[in-house]
Design a protein around this motif. Sequence first.
Motif, PDB file in Angstrom:
ATOM      1  N   GLY A   1      82.983 -21.032  61.423  1.00 36.86           N
ATOM      2  CA  GLY A   1      82.101 -20.524  60.089  1.00 36.86           C
ATOM      3  C   GLY A   1      82.693 -20.698  58.951  1.00 36.86           C
ATOM      4  O   GLY A   1      81.662 -20.219  57.990  1.00 36.86           O
ATOM      5  N   ALA A   2      83.843 -20.884  58.577  1.00 35.71           N
ATOM      6  CA  ALA A   2      84.605 -20.825  57.387  1.00 35.71           C
ATOM      7  C   ALA A   2      84.722 -19.714  56.735  1.00 35.71           C
ATOM      8  O   ALA A   2      85.935 -19.205  56.177  1.00 35.71           O
ATOM      9  CB  ALA A   2      83.941 -21.779  56.398  1.00 35.71           C
ATOM     10  N   ASN A   3      83.822 -18.835  56.857  1.00 40.18           N
ATOM     11  CA  ASN A   3      84.038 -17.158  56.508  1.00 40.18           C
ATOM     12  C   ASN A   3      84.560 -17.192  54.764  1.00 40.18           C
ATOM     13  O   ASN A   3      85.593 -16.773  54.588  1.00 40.18           O
ATOM     14  CB  ASN A   3      85.136 -16.566  57.123  1.00 40.18           C
ATOM     15  N   LEU A   4      83.426 -17.690  54.064  1.00 37.89           N
ATOM     16  CA  LEU A   4      83.735 -17.768  52.608  1.00 37.89           C
ATOM     17  C   LEU A   4      83.485 -16.256  51.871  1.00 37.89           C
ATOM     18  O   LEU A   4      82.685 -15.595  52.278  1.00 37.89           O
ATOM     19  CB  LEU A   4      82.680 -18.549  52.232  1.00 37.89           C
ATOM     20  N   SER A   5      84.504 -16.144  51.096  1.00 37.25           N
ATOM     21  CA  SER A   5      84.416 -14.643  50.184  1.00 37.25           C
ATOM     22  C   SER A   5      84.648 -15.079  48.772  1.00 37.25           C
ATOM     23  O   SER A   5      85.421 -16.229  48.329  1.00 37.25           O
ATOM     24  CB  SER A   5      85.406 -14.017  50.776  1.00 37.25           C
ATOM     25  N   MET A   6      84.138 -14.091  47.865  1.00 35.71           N
ATOM     26  CA  MET A   6      84.203 -14.315  46.440  1.00 35.71           C
ATOM     27  C   MET A   6      84.457 -13.130  45.820  1.00 35.71           C
ATOM     28  O   MET A   6      84.132 -11.681  46.472  1.00 35.71           O
ATOM     29  CB  MET A   6      83.014 -15.137  45.876  1.00 35.71           C
ATOM     30  N   GLY A   7      84.731 -12.992  44.441  1.00 41.51           N
ATOM     31  CA  GLY A   7      84.879 -11.965  43.700  1.00 41.51           C
ATOM     32  C   GLY A   7      85.513 -12.172  42.302  1.00 41.51           C
ATOM     33  O   GLY A   7      85.714 -13.370  41.956  1.00 41.51           O
ATOM     34  N   ASP A   8      86.057 -11.079  41.676  1.00 45.41           N
ATOM     35  CA  ASP A   8      87.039 -11.223  40.526  1.00 45.41           C
ATOM     36  C   ASP A   8      86.283 -11.899  39.344  1.00 45.41           C
ATOM     37  O   ASP A   8      86.808 -12.719  38.916  1.00 45.41           O
ATOM     38  CB  ASP A   8      88.196 -11.902  40.996  1.00 45.41           C
ATOM     39  N   LEU A   9      85.025 -11.593  39.294  1.00 52.92           N
ATOM     40  CA  LEU A   9      84.290 -12.367  38.199  1.00 52.92           C
ATOM     41  C   LEU A   9      84.835 -12.231  36.761  1.00 52.92           C
ATOM     42  O   LEU A   9      85.253 -10.935  36.461  1.00 52.92           O
ATOM     43  CB  LEU A   9      82.773 -12.036  38.173  1.00 52.92           C
ATOM     44  N   HIS A  10      85.038 -13.330  35.965  1.00 53.60           N
ATOM     45  CA  HIS A  10      85.590 -13.031  34.762  1.00 53.60           C
ATOM     46  C   HIS A  10      84.394 -13.478  33.673  1.00 53.60           C
ATOM     47  O   HIS A  10      83.670 -14.591  33.640  1.00 53.60           O
ATOM     48  CB  HIS A  10      86.769 -14.077  34.416  1.00 53.60           C
ATOM     49  N   PHE A  11      84.226 -12.951  32.641  1.00 53.56           N
ATOM     50  CA  PHE A  11      83.297 -13.476  31.613  1.00 53.56           C
ATOM     51  C   PHE A  11      83.954 -14.520  30.499  1.00 53.56           C
ATOM     52  O   PHE A  11      83.254 -15.372  30.301  1.00 53.56           O
ATOM     53  CB  PHE A  11      82.965 -12.190  30.384  1.00 53.56           C
ATOM     54  N   SER A  12      85.246 -14.347  30.593  1.00 57.33           N
ATOM     55  CA  SER A  12      85.943 -15.517  29.854  1.00 57.33           C
ATOM     56  C   SER A  12      87.289 -15.212  30.261  1.00 57.33           C
ATOM     57  O   SER A  12      87.740 -14.275  30.812  1.00 57.33           O
ATOM     58  CB  SER A  12      85.751 -15.301  28.356  1.00 57.33           C
ATOM     59  N   GLN A  13      88.050 -16.619  29.817  1.00 57.88           N
ATOM     60  CA  GLN A  13      89.756 -16.298  30.262  1.00 57.88           C
ATOM     61  C   GLN A  13      90.295 -17.572  29.492  1.00 57.88           C
ATOM     62  O   GLN A  13      89.554 -18.516  29.397  1.00 57.88           O
ATOM     63  CB  GLN A  13      90.035 -16.507  31.749  1.00 57.88           C
ATOM     64  N   GLY A  14      91.391 -17.434  29.184  1.00 59.42           N
ATOM     65  CA  GLY A  14      92.315 -18.578  28.733  1.00 59.42           C
ATOM     66  C   GLY A  14      92.901 -19.087  29.775  1.00 59.42           C
ATOM     67  O   GLY A  14      93.228 -18.351  30.798  1.00 59.42           O
TER      68      GLY A  14
END
Length: 417
Positions: free
Chosen positions: A252-265
Amino acid sequence: MPELIFPLDSTKKFTDQKYLGHNRWHPEVPANVHVKPGDTFRMDCREWFDGAIVNDDSADDILNAPLNTVHVLSGPVAVEGAQPGDLLVVDILDVGPIPQEDSGPLAGQGWGYTGIFAKEHGGGFLTDQFPDAYKVIWDFTGGVATSRHVPGVSFVGIVHPGLMGTAPSAELLARWNTREAALIATDPNRVPPLALPPEPDSAILGTLPQSEYARVAAEAARTAPPRENGGNQDIKNFTKGSRVFYPVFVEGANLSMGDLHFSQGDGEITFCGAIEMGGFIDLRVDIIKGGMETYGVSENAIFMPGTTDPQFSEWLAFSGTSVTLDGEQRYLDSHLSYQRACLHAIDYLTKFGWSPEQAYMILGAAPIEGRLSGVVDIPNSCSTVYLPTSIFDIDIRPSSSGPAQIDPGMGVPRSSF
């Protein structure tokens, strides 16, 4: 709009939502939702501290941030038919702040933040020069970030997920824990620590049965570093339009995500160094059967960057070499040479009126570019950091008239402790 399969209510804590995500990597964290190859869907994501950082002029919340709780991840998402050895293809169709919520107490509701952790709490890339806790609040207007704490700077957001990845197998998890424990053992009392071992306290493991919680929490890996499964890579160009190919280690791979950024260097050098926020991400998934062997992608994802990044035509670049501040020569140390390039940029910006902390925050949050420019000319590696000149309200190029001066305003809030 794609179907929202992982909703988050802004009035509730992460642990009180319809679907419970997780903040540790482990193959036994159950999938919350299931999709099929070719499906398009939306995931809501909470800012990585789940609302612990507030929109004010104090950095005490950064100093006291609940580090054991991060990152709060949306998922896992099981993809029908995905098997170990496959490649999971993930297209980022869109990503942004919390929709239709341009004000409120959560990062992503029209604002975000950049922080510098105190050295004893993890520090940052330049922790010896900036050992205390600081915070900057950024406001979002029409896709542009500005800050009352760093005047004279504005830039278009380069929105991206800082963290996305597939679940590790039991074997891969064991390798992580073994090698990171061995590293910690070389200097167990180091501040900041060399790595973060499994930490059962504050572990969130989705819908895992309570009878298994203690065992899994004691094994599960922290989400702070990038690893073979992707994870917390903090790649600023991982934006709308990107396509990523993840190794699959579990069914199933079990994909997860988070820690969104508006911008970053490049480098997210203050550690809490992007503009952190909650928001949404729209994805499409597919599978390449047997793709890990076919393409030699046995570890670490590969990706095709998106095409929606802000475009800059003029830059001011700073270089650094692998020589310490007190003059010690190091052999081809690219980590050190990038530190020195960043310090040179910070020193330069202070000539225009920004404080060192303001300049450091600019390098962490604005879309600077960092490059390894020379890694073969012994004994010095050369790294460079590129500042887009158009993000500044004044001309920062050297000239015979000398540096113009900005009003630094209230400055960057520093923890009172």
